[in-house]
Scaffold this active site. Sequence first.
Site: not given
Length: 394
Positions: A67, A69, A149-150, A228, A259-260, A283, A318
């Site tokens: 995963h 981007h 965030a999508q 998340n 953080i996530h 991510d 992300g």
Amino acid sequence: MDTHSSIIIYNVTVYSENQTLKNGYIKLTNKKITEIGEIHQYVRQPKDHVIELSPSYKVIPGAIDVHIHGVNNADAMDGTAEALKTMARTLPKEGTTSFLATTMTQSNEAVEKALRNAGTYIEEQTDADAEVVGIHLEGPFISPKRAGAQPPTHIQDPNVTLFQEWQKAAGGHIKLVTLAPEQPNGLALTSYLKETNVVASIGHSDSTYDQVGEAIEAGASHITHLYNGMRGLHHREPGVLGAAYLRDELFVELITDGIHCRPEMVKLAYDQITSERMILITDSLRAKWLKNGTYDLGGQPVHVNDTTATLADGTLAGSILKMNDAIKNTMSFTHCSLEDIVKMTAENPAKQLNLFDTKGSIKIGKDADIVVLNENLDVEMTFCRGTLSFKKED
């Protein structure tokens, strides 16, 4: 160096598939691992290129990031060969030797462009860089309630026909799909993915615990970025999170940047799920390995400040997590062993993607995708299919 010679990494701790060798060596020949043993077993050949280190250096299999981007100002959604090449050249710096080029929720045209580009790149890539072993389609078949965030404007219901068109455009290289199975036609798409050997992952989903159970029955076997974009844990409704903890059928992704999810929640997840089912991911966005600033994610400005990437409203968008930092953080947060890390970064993703016959562990005959870590767990060298793809500068 002679292209017909072998590379020997000598006097190191080798984390092989079945044992850890403290005074070991590993031999790489013609893109493959050809010998593993203790140093007293090594017999030097005339064309051997020996790299002698010390047992404080550790050799582990290269990470497989299922995963990711983007990185270094490149993103899979750019839809260019140059973007994927940049990603493939940069990722060995952090110990990643294989990855899934990950898309995001966008217009059908933008998604199809990215898929066609990635499919073509996969078939033409070279051995010198991290290998794109497939595509992760994240969205648009997700829940508007859990968009994160999508971009919500491009979210749509799961659609088998559209997926078939996209898989054809991608040359059959979509290997993993994140979807919300509770959405209309979600179970139908989940079943189709299972039938066609594509991993169905529950993510950006408002599923209840029972709905996750139905999705597992239909073929779901994966959870996208735990905590998340999902229904959380409640004592009367365990949700997606509860299912991730309790259902052994599921491999579970986790972003361990602290953080996530807080370090304590990483430890809670690890204690419950264990290294048998957990997969570390980054991510990450194009901003990784770049300076602080404002960058693009699916047409949205993302603000990057030291460790965090957010949309204008503060939504996490992300990460900029490097895989070697994910390793260090996970060991710090959970007190797990490096053997556990190997499972979570290499073995589990290889098994989930049906690649374990060639990748995911250090074993004779497998691809020579290996990483040399120093005593501080920094990446010293990365080999992608036997080629030195990264070497730390002195």
